[in-house]
Structures are given as structure tokens and as C-alpha cells.
Motif scaffolding. Sequence first.
Motif, short mmCIF file in Angstrom:
data_model
loop_
_atom_site.label_atom_id
_atom_site.label_comp_id
_atom_site.label_asym_id
_atom_site.label_seq_id
_atom_site.Cartn_x
_atom_site.Cartn_y
_atom_site.Cartn_z
N LEU A 166 0.86 -1.19 0.00
CA LEU A 166 0.00 0.00 0.00
C LEU A 166 0.90 1.23 0.00
O LEU A 166 1.89 1.27 0.72
N ILE A 167 0.55 2.22 -0.81
CA ILE A 167 1.37 3.43 -0.85
C ILE A 167 0.47 4.64 -1.13
O ILE A 167 -0.49 4.55 -1.89
N SER A 168 0.78 5.78 -0.47
CA SER A 168 -0.09 6.95 -0.57
C SER A 168 0.20 7.75 -1.84
O SER A 168 1.33 7.80 -2.31
N THR A 169 -0.83 8.43 -2.37
CA THR A 169 -0.66 9.25 -3.59
C THR A 169 0.36 10.38 -3.34
O THR A 169 0.92 10.91 -4.29
N ALA A 170 0.58 10.71 -2.05
CA ALA A 170 1.55 11.77 -1.75
C ALA A 170 2.94 11.39 -2.26
O ALA A 170 3.79 12.25 -2.48
N ARG A 171 3.18 10.09 -2.44
CA ARG A 171 4.52 9.64 -2.87
C ARG A 171 4.58 9.34 -4.36
O ARG A 171 5.37 8.51 -4.81
N MET A 172 3.73 10.03 -5.12
CA MET A 172 3.62 9.76 -6.56
C MET A 172 4.97 9.85 -7.28
O MET A 172 5.28 9.04 -8.15
N GLN A 174 -5.54 7.38 -1.82
CA GLN A 174 -5.58 8.79 -1.46
C GLN A 174 -5.97 8.89 0.01
O GLN A 174 -7.09 8.52 0.38
N PRO A 175 -5.06 9.39 0.88
CA PRO A 175 -5.46 9.52 2.28
C PRO A 175 -6.46 10.69 2.41
O PRO A 175 -6.49 11.53 1.52
N PRO A 176 -7.27 10.76 3.49
CA PRO A 176 -7.39 9.75 4.55
C PRO A 176 -8.30 8.61 4.09
O PRO A 176 -9.27 8.85 3.38
N LEU A 177 -7.97 7.38 4.49
CA LEU A 177 -8.79 6.23 4.12
C LEU A 177 -9.93 6.07 5.12
O LEU A 177 -9.75 6.24 6.31
N SER A 178 -11.11 5.68 4.63
CA SER A 178 -12.21 5.37 5.56
C SER A 178 -11.87 4.02 6.20
O SER A 178 -11.02 3.28 5.70
N GLU A 179 -12.58 3.70 7.29
CA GLU A 179 -12.35 2.41 7.97
C GLU A 179 -12.49 1.26 6.99
O GLU A 179 -11.66 0.36 6.93
N SER A 180 -13.59 1.28 6.20
CA SER A 180 -13.83 0.13 5.32
C SER A 180 -12.84 0.13 4.16
O SER A 180 -12.42 -0.92 3.70
#
Length: 696
Positions: free
Chosen positions: A457-463, A593-599
Motif C-alpha cells: 500500500l502506498i499513498s498518492t503523496a509519494r507519486m 488517497q489519504p485519509p482512508l475510511s475504515e472500510s
Amino acid sequence: MTGRPEVLFPLFGTLTALDGVGPKTAQTLANIGVEKPRDMLMTLPQSGVDRARRASVREVNAPAVVTVAVTIGAHYPPKTRGRPYRVHVTDAETTFQLVFFHARGDYLQKLLPTGQERLVSGKVEIFDGIAQIVHPDHVVPLDASDDIPAFEPVYPLTAGVTQKLMWRASRSALAMMPELAEWIDAPLMAREGWPDWDDALEQAHNPKKMQDLSSDHPARRRLAYDELLAHQITLALARAASRRAKGRVSEATGVLQDKVLQSLPYRPTAAQTRAVAEIAADLAAPHRMNRLLQGDVGSGKTLVALMALLCAVEAGGQGVMMAPTEILARQHLEGLRPLAESAGVVLEILTGRDKGNERAAKLAALAAGEIQILVGTHAVFQKDVVFHDLRLAVIDEQHRFGVAQRMELGAKGAATDVLVMTATPIPRSLALAQYGDMDVSVLDEKPPGRTPVQTALISTARMDDIVERLRKAVVEGRQAYWVCPLVEESEVVDMTAAEERFKRLRAALGEGVVGLVHGQMPPAEKDAAMARFVAGETKVLVATTVIEVGVNVPNASIMMIERAESFGLAQLHQLRGRVGRGAAASTCLLIYQPPLSESGKRRLEILRETEDGFRISEEDLAMRGAGDVIGTAQSGIPRFRIADLERQAGLMALAQTDARKLLQDDPQLDSPRGQAARKLLWLMEQDKAIRLISVG
């Protein structure tokens, strides 16, 4: 079997026959699917309110519902417009206020005469240190206390319908219940401790405490079982009818299959061997085959399909393999042709692209029986396509293919056997609901030679890092897919997102390295872009989800999924299955894309934990509900009012066994239990089933 039994007439009459329901309310109730008294019976309370009598409002911790007897004191009408009307009342221990907005004074004087006693029930709240009930739910004389149940059921509502009305209407529907003979097997009833049908409805509509509302309560389980049983009897009747339909006996000799097996560099898995044996037995039987081959991504369905088609050829007939798109049809052709050639079998493709002389030549060869196996898209349905002796149709990816098309295809051959393949592992309860009329073969092992896929898993911030890693991988000669996010339902917006990403990656990686496919492209362009990627000319393929089903590029070892949180679990699993097909270690990057929802977080974590499609599908079902897992519009999954497929999967399996056994013992439903089951079918509106019995 004639029309609906008379004993059920009242339940199928007009809704206005119910207490308190006029023509206008009947219209409104139709919005939540309540159109007749029977629907009212099947609409169960979804929660409840404790209205047990208390001596004083002090006995509960506000805010809470309370029911107390009070003596009515002074009325305080509002001094200015828009202010509330207040009535002071006293219970056994304290004085508090009843508050009304926009109420008429004369009405309130009648409802709450000063000096008299009344029973009031409503939500007590503390406001400025004073206890008050705003708009009590119930105000009745003490001798009418029975009008307020100690535990009041709360029904699902639509605008314009009150709980009071639902309560009255459901009571009068309960009063209409006829006495019906039992359709559930007696030993099963005893084992499960289930009440009779009418008792079950009485209990479900009159819960005494919160626990009575649980789907595990015997009354509710029984009613859920009634729904599932009716549905499974319908499927079992359909299955019996298709089995009665005369099939062709196609006896496989195994000669061609052996040649293919000898040319393979590996041995089939036990699951593949078992599935082929089940299919061969069906083909050799005198009735029509209607079987579902369910296998996870990369479980080797294609080989099983080829073996099945070879059985038909060995028996002297022809086989057809249908794919939902041209890309997939061509892929099947590439995968199957070398194997077919090793057995000396003629395999050809027919799609919408075949025109003129070429098409005419293929059709002539097909009609003469020179083409033994045909691979194609729905173009094989056209009127001018005539087979010499079609024995077996294999349909890939059922969802794009309804029951109607299954029948159309059946009409092409005198009594064509049908094998449906799906790569979507469907949880058992849904498979039973959707394909209960079919026999199922499951491929639950992976063939050797497939490498596990590392999922991160990797965040879009690290594109920027992501693109840099991709650049390095391309330099090393690896190939990658880049799947663009699903935006709403608009293919045009998806296309723009894909084109944007394509331009950016092309700028970062260089001309000619990146290809693009999306749903809005003309098919020929799409195929050309795919072909360049398959040939290894382009290294990165930017795509919308068109690649989800079946594309096979063994050299591709990286799957990037942008905005992974916008996809369903099953879809992410399908996409990931496009890599890990060759010998190279493969990775799947879920870019979120953060923030992720719980689900959203839970979904991505499940993918990181497991590659088992069946486990993933069970989780998907638990998280999203039955309709969404398959996409309700085309799923053919019935809508149940009481049964809950997520939580009651076991009941569905039980209902299937029970229904099939009932019909085995009593195919015409003539026995006393069979007669009772007919009433159940009418009650559950399974008219389709009723027609099947009358035809049978």
C-alpha cells in the motif's frame, strides 16, 4: 396447477383492506415495496422501543424513552408566535413538562384535560434543568394502556407513514393469516426448534425485547428459511426441467485429451482433473449439461475448458467457446490453438471483424464440420452461423451473459450442453442464489509455476517515488499495467483521467514506452494498443478497468492501481491476477488517497494479507452486502425481504439440499408436503416455479 389458492386471496387483496390504510397511504407504502397485505406481513420491524411502564421519569437516564401515568396540571399557551405550548404534569415522584410546537390549544385541551390522569409515552430530555417530553408518541386514558405495547416494534418507514399506522396495519395483516399446512420437513423443524409459519410471523411482529429482533431468533430464521426454500425449489424445478430436456450423449474417448496432456510441460492439478471428469460424465449422460466452472484468477480454467471441448470433438461433434470481448476471444485463440494443434484439432475464431469472403469461407467450413472448435464473441449468435453438429458451448464470464443468451445458444445445437466459466470467486451463498439451477465445479488450487504477488500500500503523496520506481523497472526490461481510478460511472471522465496519467507517464518515461487503452476507444485501436503491449513494444499500459478480465501478458510483472480505495475487493483481486503469470517475481501497488475510511482501509489490508479469492469474496460480501458484490442490476440475485445472504449463508445451503431432495422424492409436488410447498411458492410469488410444475 390452476391459479392462486383461494385461502391466500385476502393476503393478495388490496392494501386498503388493512386497518388505517386509505388510497393515499397505499400509494406511499408502494414506495417501499408494500403493495398488498402479504408484503406487510413480510416487512418485519427493524428495531424496537422499550415502553414498559415506569412510576416516574426519574427512573430513566435522560435522554430516553419513558412511559408513565401522570396527573395533568396547568396549560401555558405561547405568548408569541413560534414559541412552544407547554403543559405541566406530575407523575408519582416529580413534575415535568409536555411540550408542543405549532399545536392548536383547543386540540390540546381535549387531549390533556387539566386535573385528569393520562398515560404518556415519549422521549424525556433535560432542558434548562427541567425534564420535558417534546411531542409525546402516545397519550391515552389509563384504561386504554393496552394500546401502548411494553416493547414497541419499529418498522422501516417511508415519508408520510407513521409508526402508529405501521403498527395498526401490521396487526390487521396478522389477523388475515390463513391456516396453512407445514411445508418444512418435520425433523428439520424439530432440530432447529422453529415455530409454525403463523406463530413465527406473530412472534416476529411482536418482539418482547431487543434480542427478539436478531436474525438468529428462531422465528426470524424460520421466515428467512421459507424465503430461501421457495427460491431454491424454483431453481430445483428449473434444474429438473433442464435435466428432463433431452440431451445428446457425447462419449469422450480420451484420445485427443491424452495428446494435449503429453504436450504440456506440467501436470494438471487435482482440481482440474476432477473438474474435467465431472464435465465428461455430464456430457456422456442423456440429459443436457448446465454446469458452472468456478475458479479463482489463474486456477487454470482454460485448460479445463479445452479438455471439455475435446470431449465433444472425440464424440464426433463440435464445440464453441464464447468470450465477452474480442480481445478475450483472441487471447483464448492464442492460448488454445497450439494445444489444439498438438492434438491435430482444427480451431478457428469468428468475431464481428470477419467480413466478406473470409467470413463466408469460415461459415462454410463450420457447416461442413471442418472446424471442430470455434472461438468467438457473440457474433457466433448471428442467424447465418450454422454448425454441423454443435455439442458443447463454453461461455466465459457469465455476468455479461444472461440466462436468455444461454437459451439462445442452446437453440443453436439440437441439445447443446452448456459450461459457464467465471473467474469471480463468488461466496457460496451467492453462488447458490444465483446459479442454484446449475451444477458447480470449483478449481481451488493454483497450477505450478505461478509466482505469488507481493502487494503493498502506498499513498498518492509519494507519486514521484512511484514513478521513479517504475522508470527503473522499465530500464530493467519489466512491463507494468497502470490502472486509472474509476470516477463515478462516467466513462468520459474515466477517459480524461486515463489520458492525463498517460501524458504524465509518457513525459517521465519517454516516447513509445507508454500505451493507453480505455472504454471510449474504437475496438481496433484498443486491440492495436493491447497487441503492442503483448508484443513488448510498449512497456507500460495505462488503462481503465477494461483489462480486468482475462488479459494474459506473462512478462508483465507490475500492477499499479491508482486510487485503489475506489474499487471493490473482487475487482482489485481480478486486477492483481493480471500479474504473476510468468516466472518473474511480481508486485501489485495499491496507490490510495489519504485519509482512508475504515472500510477502505480494511479492504486494502485484506488484499495485502491474502491471495485466496474465495476468502476475499466472503469478506467483500460481509462488507458490502449481496447486491453490490456482483452488481445487482445484472446479477440475477433475488431480493429477499427477510433472509440475509451475508449472515445466513448456511440456511441457503440447507434450503438447496432440502429443495432438491423434496423434488427427488416428489417431482410433481403431489404429496401432502408437496401440496404445502405449492402454497409456499404462491405465497413467495415464485410464479415462474408454478409454471414449471404445470408444464412438468
